[in-house]
Each structure stands twice: as structure tokens, then as C-alpha cells.
Design a protein around this motif. Sequence first.
Motif: not given
Lengths: 574, 191
Positions: A55-56, A146-148, A167-168, A172-174
Motif C-alpha cells: 500500500d503506497p 535500502t541505504g538511501i 515515510g513509507n 522510498d525503495l521503489t
Amino acid sequence: MAFDIARLIGFVVLLTGIAVPLGLYMARVYQGEKTWLTPVLAPVERFVYRVGGVDPSGEMPWTVYAVSLLLFNFACFTILYAMLRFQGSLPLNPTGAVGMSPALAFNTAVSFVTNTNWQAYAGETGVSHLIQMAGFTWQNFISAATGITVAIALIRGLIRKESRTVGNFWVDLTRTWLYVLLPICLVLAVVFVSQGVVQTMAGSVSATTVQGATQTMSVGPVASQEAVKVLGTNGGGFFNANSAHPFENPTPLTDLLQMLAILAIPAGLTFTFGKMAGNLKQGVTVFAAMAILFALSVGVMYGFETAGNPNLTKAGADQVASVTQAGGNMEGKEVRFGITDSALFGSVTTGASCGAVNASMSSMTPLAGGMAMLNIALGEVVFGGAGAGLYGMLVFAILAVFIAGLMVGRTPEFLGKKIGPKDIKLAMFAVLALAAGILGFAALGVSTPAGMAGRLSVGPHGLSEILYAFTSGVGNNGSAFAGLNAASLFYTTTIGIAMLIGRYLFIVPVLAIAGSLAAKKQVPPSAGTFPTDTPMFSGLLVGVVVIVGALTFFPVLALGPVLEQLLMTAGKLF
Amino acid sequence: MKRYVFASIRMALLTMFVLGIVYPLAVTGIAQAFMPAQANGSLVRRGDTVVGSSLIGQAFTGPAYIHGRPSAAGADGYDGAASSASNLAPTSKALVESVSARIAAAVAENPGLSSGTVPVDMVTASGSGLDPDITLANAYAQVARVARVRGLPVPQVRAIVESQAVGRQFGVLGEPRVNVLLLNLALDAVK
């Protein structure tokens, strides 16, 4: 000499020119603003969320963010571990690589999931093309992303007011791999191929040499991996020799692009931070502190490598620069890069937690190699890893305002957030976990027969080999004093654990700090507030980083690189 | 919790497919379609025979050829499937002994070369073990020997070296150098 220094300064100018627009672009990406790629990528992004079943729209407290990150990384580790164990039975294996032993597969899977890319296997023969692509290239994107995400969550913690969430993680990852890493990698990979980096599904090509011998050359899908290897500060080479290998890094242009790509995101994120904080000077201050440390490192490495190895001069070799040769300590270096590009690359790759190398770190003069080691030991904040550099430096910034607060007797504040005892404890925990990991494991290495048996060198360089290995592991760097037998059971196991400590015992406290700060009120600056957007704060930050690093690591560096440099000058050999 | 676990696995597999399969194959497609020579190893042909790659060094030991750098790749050097540096320490006895032996051999072999003037890249192993290049100093130091063995005038051999010299890329990047394979092919082409 003057020409070399001009080139080094030119590099920093180029880097800044790339970092600023990239950092501002990333700020737009993470704030969900429209970018020029949005029309193309937004449908893809929605498709990813739908297929991925996430769920974004939901915002996450730091705990959920951390759990999502850890579960996702664990899923990646498990899949990669299984692939490594059974690669012999999987497709796309033209060179007939066989399944790894449990210890080696553990070490390698941890290595790529933690953005370390420490390589205990032989590059050319140890893994199949499937692993290089669907295993390593995949994790090169994911571990960097992941680091970012952690850095972005920490920025949000600093700028949000009385918020429960940071955040989500999935968004962020995507956005990181889709809007930042993938577009740049596509362009970079094509440029690399144009310069001679190979990109084929074949396993090797053969030639009948001029003298009539048969030469078999390993090839593969290298350029696609090379691009994300550097952009994501991963550093795991397709081949054993990494970026010294002409098929990975064929020309001075590819070398320059690799160095710029390594630092682009870590440097750019400082401006992302400034932009998201609503005060670009905050980011510039952090960038300046990193740049100062970087310049010191480049100066040391360039100076000692140019001066060369007195033992080689004594043997009759000419190391003096002239119009027909670059000179210097050329053992372990490529002619096309010479001293300047090798010393610069060495600083770039160890300052960032990349670990790609275009020269043998182990054969560098002792203090140049020691400088590389210190870069990692400082906590990977000399620009640092993708994301990891910024969140590492922000942890040091929190310590710096704390120290400044102690000096003037005020509650420390950073971006209007009061830094409480809990935040300081978490920051100190993260910093101490790194130091304890490096020194504890190195002590274990030098005090056990299994650890001592892995050395190629005796004397102080043997200590440096062991120390470098654990520094690199805990620092999630991945470069090595490669004489060490990293494939032994002792080193695959201990370095595997070291990499986990360095990654997750830092990430979790950082996310906890993000959660703690997000929940706080923002207090307006007062007369007693120590400003954190001034050159003085850059200086203080450099001071804190150096003092923490120096106090922690100087004793052991004195016994390794410093002692070896003195003995080298005295002509003592081992 | 179960929801998070499933999401993790699905996101892992999805990103693996996009970033680990589609992306590398897309780059391979572009590379093979538009730049097949580079993408397949920059191979060099003499007649119909592939004699090597212009990017990968190979062993030259005969006196008529310009020699490349010492190599630590594989047991015999220049193993294109086992790239490696020596990784020897600057204070390593093994390093200094092999450099000394290489200097003695180079001085014995090359007229006009004396200890103390031996170009450092001639006697040190490269970072990859596959360095295709040597410095101009290294090439010039071998000109007298090659000229004598081939029965060519020294200025002619020197001119061939100069014609094969590569400057800094765009005038600023990297170091000037000579590609050993291409230089030796040029020498062999002299009738």
C-alpha cells in the motif's frame, strides 16, 4: 605535478556540478513532486505497488519502517543464498560454476545484501551469469536503495514536527531504484560499452596469440553490472581484478565516470537533505565537511604513491615522473591510470563505501593503504555509501551539536529539534558498534591460528591485511588487502557477521533516532542556538569525525601502516 | 506480520525480475545491436585469425617483440580467466626479489639499459595482470633490442613506437601509453 593537482581539483568541480542537480532532483522524487521522468515512470511505479502487494499511501512509524526493511532484506538474503548454493543446477551458467559451500554462500549473500560486496569467491570462475545478473546486479540496486531509504527517513525525522511517522519504506525503495538508479544506470552502461566494457551472454572468448598460445578471456554481462556497481557504491567486480580489469574499466574516461558515479549519490544526498530541510546551506555544510576530509585523503594517497617505494629504487627501478612515464609506485597499478587516477580512485572508493578498486590496495605504500583503511574506519562518511554516507554523517552531526552544547552549557539542537539523552545514546551505540566490530574481530583474527593462517604477508603488513578485512566488512566497503585468504572458513564466517553488524546495528539505531526526532516539537532558533549551517559547523563536524576515528583507531594503525612505512623507509623487508 | 512477510517476498521477486533480468538483457540487446565489436571484447584479427583483444594484454617473451608488463594473472601470467594483482606488500621480500630479478633480466636483454634507469612499469606487476599497455619509457627502452633482432634501423622502430603512442584521453584524462599488442602487430607488418 601541477597538472596532476589541477586534474584532482577538476574532479571535485565536476563532482559538485553533478551532485547539486542530482540532489535537488532526488529531493523532488522523495517529496512526491513531479519530475521530468514522472509521465513515463508513474504508471510503472503504480504497477510495482500493485504486483508487489504493498500500500503506497500508508505512512509508517519508524518501527514499521525498520521491520519492513529488515524483512525485505532478509527475504533478499534467503533467495540469494539459495541461488548461490544451487547455481550449478540453475541456467545461464556458461562457465560451469558450481554451488557454493554454506559458509561461502552465507558470506557472499550477506555481502551483497548489505551493500558491502566483499568477495571471497573468485570473480571469473566462482559464479554463473545468472548470479551476476539476477543475484548481484539485482542486489546492487536493492542494497543501495535500502541505504538511501534510511537516509531519507532520517531527513524526514529531522524536518517533521510532532509526527508519528517517517515515510513509507516501499515507496522510498521503489522511487529510489525506479527514478534514480535505473535511468542513470541505463545511460552509464551504454557509455561503458561504447568504451569497450563487454556485454554479452557468452562466458568467454578465445584468441590465438601472436606468439601462438591460446588465450581464453572471460566475458559476460559486465557493463550493466558495472554501472550499478559504481552508482550504488556497491563495488563488487564482475572479475577478480575489479575496476583494474580492462573489460570493466577500459579507458581513462570510464575510470572518471566510475569515480563520479561512486560519489554522485552520496554527495548529491547532502543537497537533498538541504533542500528537504528548507535550507540548502544545511546541506552545503555537510557537503563541505565531507569534501575537506576527501581532499585530505586524496592528498595523502597521491603524495605517498607518487613518492614511490624506496626499496624498488634501491633495486634499480626508475620511479621518477618524466615525459615518457608517470612513475611512482606502479606495483599493482595499470599504466592507463598511473598514480593520479589510482590514488584518486583509492580515496573515492574507500571514502564512499564502494570498494571497487582500479589498483591493488595491498601493494600501495603503507601510509596510502593506511589512509584508505582510515577512510573506512571513520565510519564511511567521506561522502560515504549511497544513503549510508549521509545518515552516518548526520549521526556525527548530532554528536557534534551535543559536544557544542556541552561546551556552552545548552541543550543541543539540530534543525530546531532538541537532542535528548535517548538520541545521543542511540547515536553513540551506532558509532561504538562499528568500532567494537572492527577492533573486536581484528583482535580475534590476530589471536587465533585460523586468523593468522590467512595472511599473505608477515610483519606489520600481515596485521594490516587482517585489520583491513574487518574494517572493510564492518564499514560495508568491500575492498581488500587482497593477499588475505578470504575464502577460509574463519574469514567467511567472521567477516559475514562483521558485515551484518556494520549494516544493521547502524541502520536500526538511525531509524530509531529518526522516529524519536520526528515526534519532537520544532523549537525556533534562539540566541543560544548553535547554528549548523556555517563553515564553523563544517569544521566542528570534521573535528568530531577525525577525533572519534583517531582516538579509536590510531593505536592499531600505528602498529600496522605507520610502522610499516617507517620500516619501508629503513629498508626492512619481510 | 504475515502481510509484511508476503509483501517482502513479492517485492523481492518483482525487483529481481526487473533489475536482475530485464535490465541486463535490455543493455545486452542495445550493446549487441549497436556496438557488437566492443560488447564482445574488442577482438583484434590478423587475416582470419583472432589474435587477441586490444584491451587485454598477452604474453610476449620473444626478443623480437616489445614485452608487456609482468603479470600475476594465473600461474603463468596473462590468464584471461584469472585476473589478479600480486597483492604483495611494499615491504615484501618476495616483491623486491622479483623486481631485482626482472631488472637484471631487462638490463641483460636490452642494450643501453642500465640499473637505475629501468622504467618502473617494466618490472612491476599490473593491477589486473592483464594490462594491455606500457609506458613510452618502457617501449623506448626495448627499441634497441627489437631493432637488432629484427634487423631494422633503430629510428624506424622508434618511429613505429611513436606512431602507436596514445596520448591522454581528451588531452587530460589518464596517462600516455602504448598498446603492446597493437605495437607488435605494427612491427610484424613491416616487410
